[in-house]
Scaffold this active site. Structure first.
Site, mmCIF file in Angstrom:
data_model
loop_
_atom_site.group_PDB
_atom_site.id
_atom_site.type_symbol
_atom_site.label_atom_id
_atom_site.label_comp_id
_atom_site.label_asym_id
_atom_site.label_seq_id
_atom_site.Cartn_x
_atom_site.Cartn_y
_atom_site.Cartn_z
ATOM 1 N N LYS A 268 -4.837 7.220 -49.587
ATOM 2 C CA LYS A 268 -3.560 7.492 -50.236
ATOM 3 C C LYS A 268 -3.798 7.688 -51.734
ATOM 4 C CE LYS A 268 -0.498 5.139 -47.004
ATOM 5 N NZ LYS A 268 -1.515 5.083 -45.933
ATOM 6 N N ASP B 59 -3.502 11.152 -47.042
ATOM 7 C CA ASP B 59 -2.259 10.740 -46.384
ATOM 8 C C ASP B 59 -1.058 11.119 -47.245
ATOM 9 O OD1 ASP B 59 -3.490 9.607 -44.177
ATOM 10 O OD2 ASP B 59 -3.624 7.624 -45.079
ATOM 11 N N MET B 60 0.023 11.507 -46.575
ATOM 12 C CA MET B 60 1.267 11.750 -47.297
ATOM 13 C C MET B 60 2.049 10.444 -47.379
ATOM 14 S SD MET B 60 2.932 13.911 -49.044
ATOM 15 C CE MET B 60 2.189 15.485 -48.618
ATOM 16 N N ARG C 78 -2.838 17.261 -40.719
ATOM 17 C CA ARG C 78 -2.362 16.267 -39.747
ATOM 18 C C ARG C 78 -0.844 16.365 -39.741
ATOM 19 N NH1 ARG C 78 -3.219 10.620 -41.685
ATOM 20 N NH2 ARG C 78 -5.367 10.727 -40.936
ATOM 21 N N ARG D 75 5.374 -1.078 -42.084
ATOM 22 C CA ARG D 75 5.820 0.223 -41.565
ATOM 23 C C ARG D 75 5.614 0.320 -40.062
ATOM 24 N NH1 ARG D 75 3.598 1.904 -46.284
ATOM 25 N NH2 ARG D 75 1.726 2.771 -45.327
#
Length: 304
Positions: free
Chosen positions: A98, A132-133, A182, A286
């Site tokens: 991230k 990663d978003m 992804r 999460r």
């Protein structure tokens, strides 16, 4: 009740004080189901086991609460150590990270410099790095940096989230870079002004961007535990004669292992997202927010 729990866990996941307590008390109350451990060695052992069962991995050294340049440098160093450990052990895994853990919220150039250090090391080892978003507030900055890096590096990919209205256009624009994407539904709490509020609309958009990206001829990592989405992707590639080397299915460590193993047995590429490290709390929250059944699993562990 599900909505209340989801909001509670998403709020806790952003709490600095809760994160500090989690670091102090370690992987307890069921978090070990979703996090491979706190050390690189534990993570590599988990990947080796997955490899033995026909599954690949992507390792993620967890870290979202970075408040200084020094912490960002330390996080980047852990990414380098992870890439070295993958190379030394010979396991089949790449790296996920991230950008906030590398200093995106502190200084853009610091983040870019850390990314280049990591991508250079990955290139040296012949490995691949996935960005990663994160939440919507970081979306544009993350994409902008990805575009900058993609001009220099071929071993970097990114994540796009189907619950955002903008994603179909992002897929269209990233086609020019032959982006390795992804594709996920998305796990952050976002307002209806930027994201589809209804699950059925998110599901339809995920199918749409899977279709769009595969027909563009670019590599797709289809990340979903939803059997309806998996079945849709399998039928679509079969119908259009798309080879199994053009895509892979991705799932999270500890979730839907039955489906992971079945797909691997059927000859599909399967990659498992394997997180590790002491900064696991935000990720764990999460996972609880995404699926209420995970909450009851944790409560059972506490009672035991």
């Amino acid at each position: 009740m599900d909505l209340l729990l989801r909001n509670l866990f998403q709020t806790l996941g952003k709490s600095r004080s809760a994160n500090r307590l989690a670091k102090k008390y370690g992987l307890r109350f069921g978090a070990g189901r979703f996090v491979a451990g706190e050390t690189i060695r534990q993570a590599i052992d988990a990947v080796r086991k997955l490899n033995g069962e026909g599954r690949m991995a992507t390792l993620d050294h967890l870290g979202e609460f970075v408040y200084s340049a020094e912490e960002a440098e330390q996080s980047a160093d852990m990414c380098l150590r992870t890439l070295d450990a993958i190379a030394d052990s010979g396991v089949r895994s790449n790296l996920s990270l991230k950008m906030t853990s590398l200093g995106l919220d502190i200084d853009r150039e610091l983040c870019v410099a850390n990314m280049k250090r990591i991508l250079n090391r990955a290139r040296m080892h012949g490995n691949f790095v996935r960005i990663d978003m994160e939440d919507y507030a970081h979306c544009q900055a993350t994409l902008d940096i990805y575009r900058e890096l993609r001009r220099e590096y071929g071993n970097v990919g990114i994540v796009l989230q189907a619950y955002l209205y903008r994603t179909e256009q992002d897929v269209r624009e990233l086609n020019a870079l032959q982006a390795n994407l992804r594709l996920v539904k998305g796990a952050y709490k976002e307002p209806a002004s930027v994201a589809f509020p209804e699950k059925k609309d998110v599901d339809e958009n995920l199918k749409r961007i899977i279709r769009q990206h595969l027909l563009n001829g670019n590599y797709a990592a289809i990340a979903s535990h939803d059997e309806a989405i998996v079945s849709y992707a399998k039928a679509f590639v079969e119908e259009h004669g798309i080879g199994r080397d053009a895509f892979e299915f991705q799932m999270l460590y500890g979730i839907r292992e039955d489906l992971q193993k079945r797909l691997a047995d059927e000859g599909y590429r399967v990659r498992v997202y394997v997180p590790y490290g002491i900064d696991w709390f935000g990720y764990f929250m999460r996972r609880l927010a995404e699926r209420p059944a995970n909450v009851w699993f944790v409560l059972k562990n506490m009672l035991n």
